[in-house]
Design a protein around this motif. Sequence first.
Motif, PDB file in Angstrom:
ATOM      1  N   VAL A  46       0.820  -1.214   0.000  1.00 44.58           N
ATOM      2  CA  VAL A  46       0.000   0.000   0.000  1.00 44.58           C
ATOM      3  C   VAL A  46       0.850   1.258   0.000  1.00 44.58           C
ATOM      4  N   VAL A  47       0.434   2.206  -0.861  1.00 42.59           N
ATOM      5  CA  VAL A  47       0.812   3.610  -0.759  1.00 42.59           C
ATOM      6  C   VAL A  47      -0.428   4.349  -0.284  1.00 42.59           C
ATOM      7  N   CYS A  48      -0.333   5.065   0.828  1.00 46.32           N
ATOM      8  CA  CYS A  48      -1.476   5.842   1.321  1.00 46.32           C
ATOM      9  C   CYS A  48      -1.171   7.323   1.213  1.00 46.32           C
ATOM     10  N   ASP A  49      -2.112   8.062   0.653  1.00 46.14           N
ATOM     11  CA  ASP A  49      -1.960   9.510   0.560  1.00 46.14           C
ATOM     12  C   ASP A  49      -2.011  10.119   1.958  1.00 46.14           C
ATOM     13  N   LYS A  50      -1.573  11.365   2.053  1.00 48.36           N
ATOM     14  CA  LYS A  50      -1.670  12.070   3.333  1.00 48.36           C
ATOM     15  C   LYS A  50      -3.041  12.734   3.436  1.00 48.36           C
ATOM     16  N   PRO A  51      -3.547  12.996   4.652  1.00 49.45           N
ATOM     17  CA  PRO A  51      -3.003  12.509   5.927  1.00 49.45           C
ATOM     18  C   PRO A  51      -3.197  11.001   6.056  1.00 49.45           C
ATOM     19  N   PHE A  52      -2.167  10.332   6.533  1.00 50.24           N
ATOM     20  CA  PHE A  52      -2.212   8.877   6.650  1.00 50.24           C
ATOM     21  C   PHE A  52      -3.365   8.420   7.532  1.00 50.24           C
ATOM     22  N   ALA A  88      -3.013   5.535  13.348  1.00 50.81           N
ATOM     23  CA  ALA A  88      -1.821   5.424  12.502  1.00 50.81           C
ATOM     24  C   ALA A  88      -0.914   4.313  13.015  1.00 50.81           C
ATOM     25  N   ARG A  89      -0.678   4.293  14.332  1.00 50.28           N
ATOM     26  CA  ARG A  89       0.206   3.289  14.930  1.00 50.28           C
ATOM     27  C   ARG A  89      -0.374   1.882  14.756  1.00 50.28           C
ATOM     28  N   GLU A  90      -1.667   1.727  14.980  1.00 49.81           N
ATOM     29  CA  GLU A  90      -2.299   0.414  14.837  1.00 49.81           C
ATOM     30  C   GLU A  90      -2.168  -0.106  13.400  1.00 49.81           C
ATOM     31  N   THR A  91      -2.258   0.780  12.430  1.00 55.89           N
ATOM     32  CA  THR A  91      -2.190   0.364  11.032  1.00 55.89           C
ATOM     33  C   THR A  91      -0.776  -0.041  10.647  1.00 55.89           C
ATOM     34  N   VAL A  92       0.219   0.698  11.119  1.00 57.05           N
ATOM     35  CA  VAL A  92       1.608   0.315  10.843  1.00 57.05           C
ATOM     36  C   VAL A  92       1.928  -1.026  11.514  1.00 57.05           C
ATOM     37  N   GLU A  93       1.446  -1.222  12.725  1.00 54.37           N
ATOM     38  CA  GLU A  93       1.672  -2.501  13.407  1.00 54.37           C
ATOM     39  C   GLU A  93       1.016  -3.652  12.653  1.00 54.37           C
ATOM     40  N   LEU A  94      -0.169  -3.420  12.079  1.00 54.10           N
ATOM     41  CA  LEU A  94      -0.826  -4.446  11.269  1.00 54.10           C
ATOM     42  C   LEU A  94       0.025  -4.790  10.063  1.00 54.10           C
ATOM     43  N   SER A  95       0.562  -3.790   9.391  1.00 52.37           N
ATOM     44  CA  SER A  95       1.440  -4.028   8.239  1.00 52.37           C
ATOM     45  C   SER A  95       2.630  -4.900   8.625  1.00 52.37           C
ATOM     46  N   GLU A  96       3.213  -4.618   9.777  1.00 54.63           N
ATOM     47  CA  GLU A  96       4.380  -5.395  10.210  1.00 54.63           C
ATOM     48  C   GLU A  96       3.999  -6.829  10.570  1.00 54.63           C
ATOM     49  N   ARG A  97       2.847  -6.997  11.218  1.00 55.31           N
ATOM     50  CA  ARG A  97       2.415  -8.363  11.555  1.00 55.31           C
ATOM     51  C   ARG A  97       2.162  -9.194  10.296  1.00 55.31           C
ATOM     52  N   LEU A  98       1.558  -8.563   9.286  1.00 63.52           N
ATOM     53  CA  LEU A  98       1.230  -9.283   8.062  1.00 63.52           C
ATOM     54  C   LEU A  98       2.423  -9.414   7.120  1.00 63.52           C
ATOM     55  N   GLY A  99       3.446  -8.601   7.332  1.00 58.87           N
ATOM     56  CA  GLY A  99       4.608  -8.639   6.446  1.00 58.87           C
ATOM     57  C   GLY A  99       4.328  -8.066   5.068  1.00 58.87           C
ATOM     58  N   VAL A 100       3.415  -7.083   5.000  1.00 60.43           N
ATOM     59  CA  VAL A 100       3.032  -6.467   3.723  1.00 60.43           C
ATOM     60  C   VAL A 100       3.549  -5.033   3.709  1.00 60.43           C
ATOM     61  N   PRO A 101       4.256  -4.616   2.641  1.00 62.72           N
ATOM     62  CA  PRO A 101       4.825  -3.262   2.607  1.00 62.72           C
ATOM     63  C   PRO A 101       3.760  -2.177   2.678  1.00 62.72           C
ATOM     64  N   LEU A 102       4.081  -1.108   3.406  1.00 65.09           N
ATOM     65  CA  LEU A 102       3.216   0.050   3.567  1.00 65.09           C
ATOM     66  C   LEU A 102       4.078   1.300   3.555  1.00 65.09           C
ATOM     67  N   THR A 103       3.644   2.312   2.806  1.00 65.05           N
ATOM     68  CA  THR A 103       4.343   3.591   2.808  1.00 65.05           C
ATOM     69  C   THR A 103       3.327   4.708   2.669  1.00 65.05           C
ATOM     70  N   VAL A 104       3.794   5.939   2.840  1.00 67.38           N
ATOM     71  CA  VAL A 104       2.926   7.114   2.815  1.00 67.38           C
ATOM     72  C   VAL A 104       3.423   8.068   1.734  1.00 67.38           C
ATOM     73  N   TYR A 105       2.492   8.657   0.999  1.00 67.10           N
ATOM     74  CA  TYR A 105       2.838   9.498  -0.144  1.00 67.10           C
ATOM     75  C   TYR A 105       3.194  10.909   0.330  1.00 67.10           C
ATOM     76  N   GLN A 106       4.406  11.042   0.860  1.00 68.10           N
ATOM     77  CA  GLN A 106       4.919  12.351   1.262  1.00 68.10           C
ATOM     78  C   GLN A 106       5.742  12.921   0.108  1.00 68.10           C
ATOM     79  N   ASN A 107       5.047  13.246  -0.984  1.00 74.74           N
ATOM     80  CA  ASN A 107       5.736  13.691  -2.193  1.00 74.74           C
ATOM     81  C   ASN A 107       6.505  14.990  -2.001  1.00 74.74           C
ATOM     82  N   ARG A 108       6.117  15.800  -0.997  1.00 71.58           N
ATOM     83  CA  ARG A 108       6.783  17.089  -0.820  1.00 71.58           C
ATOM     84  C   ARG A 108       8.227  16.944  -0.332  1.00 71.58           C
ATOM     85  N   ARG A 109       8.637  15.752   0.068  1.00 77.63           N
ATOM     86  CA  ARG A 109      10.057  15.530   0.344  1.00 77.63           C
ATOM     87  C   ARG A 109      10.883  15.665  -0.928  1.00 77.63           C
TER      88      ARG A 109
END
Length: 344
Positions: free
Chosen positions: A92-98, A105-126
């Motif tokens: 998953v790529v999730c747009d902001k605000p995540f 936010a923390r619960e969702t990142v922890e779910l990604s780690e438990r499932l072993g599925v990549p997750l990132t956030v679209y902070q294009n302004r970097r």
Amino acid sequence: MTEPVRIGLAGYGFGGRYFHAPLLASAPECDFLGVVTSSPERRDQVARELDRPAYGSLAELAAAGAEAVAISTPAATHVPLVQQALGLGLAVVCDKPFALDARTARETVELSERLGVPLTVYQNRRWDSDFLTLRRLVDSGALGELTQFESRFERLQPDPGPPSAGGGTLLDFGSHLVDQALVLAGPVERVYAEWHVRDGEDGLDDDVFVALSHRGGVRSHLWGSWRQGAPGPRLRVSGTSGAYVVEGVDGQEALLVGGASPASEGDRWGAEPEERWGQVRRGDHAEPAPSAHGAWDRFYPAFAAAVRGDRPVPVDPWDAVATATVLDAARTSATTGEVVRLPA
């Protein structure tokens, strides 16, 4: 050559249509399958503009062979859709605000780690030209020791701003402003904020100011506004031996809205004309600082490499949790008028 990542897009509003679809279609590392939307109007737009199918659900997208999805839907739907996509095995790529708050936010990142599925956030302004140039100047020591970071995303009146589903200006612009401040100056220990809440049934903030005291000593002053009659400089960043000032905004958004893309522009993508370069100022002396090319086009190739296991995701999702934590504190401060201290 690595096989392109089969990816879909959920949502075809302003963000999906202009900030994601052209970049997905321009990235050879991605096989852009189509768009998830239930809106008949959006489905017609997808057919006319993309010549790709529309899917009725994330499950339908996954059944069509997708490996990943970019989610660009109203803010309140982000967490439920991200969690559903992760459960389907979609990176998953999730747009902001995540997320609307740090807890979810923390619960969702922890779910990604438990499932072993990549997750990132679209902070294009970097990958804005001005921010890339600023980081180059800081890294080279051209500004000396960093002391203050001033950053603005301000739009002229009478722009109505985001709808109620957008979460308000603090979450909308604040997600970018705080993320850049954390990338540049590190963790925060104190947060103070002010806001204007607009009249009407949505009651959302449309003008915000946030002051951050970073643990390393840098101060960040951040403005976001949809009601500004005279927008200030995009960046003013001070150090012990100079300051970097940029007046206008990065040009990549205007290119995308105007119908251009990295595919159509090639090496010209993200180039800022000399008259839009920022300046390094030291007292009465000012010299132009050549702008780095804006590089939103790097995001999806980097994400595809992460899905293939070749590199980390382009934005660590825990960075989005840190940003949400600061935004939670800013909301509390704007409501109470007090400075909020964050735990170490």
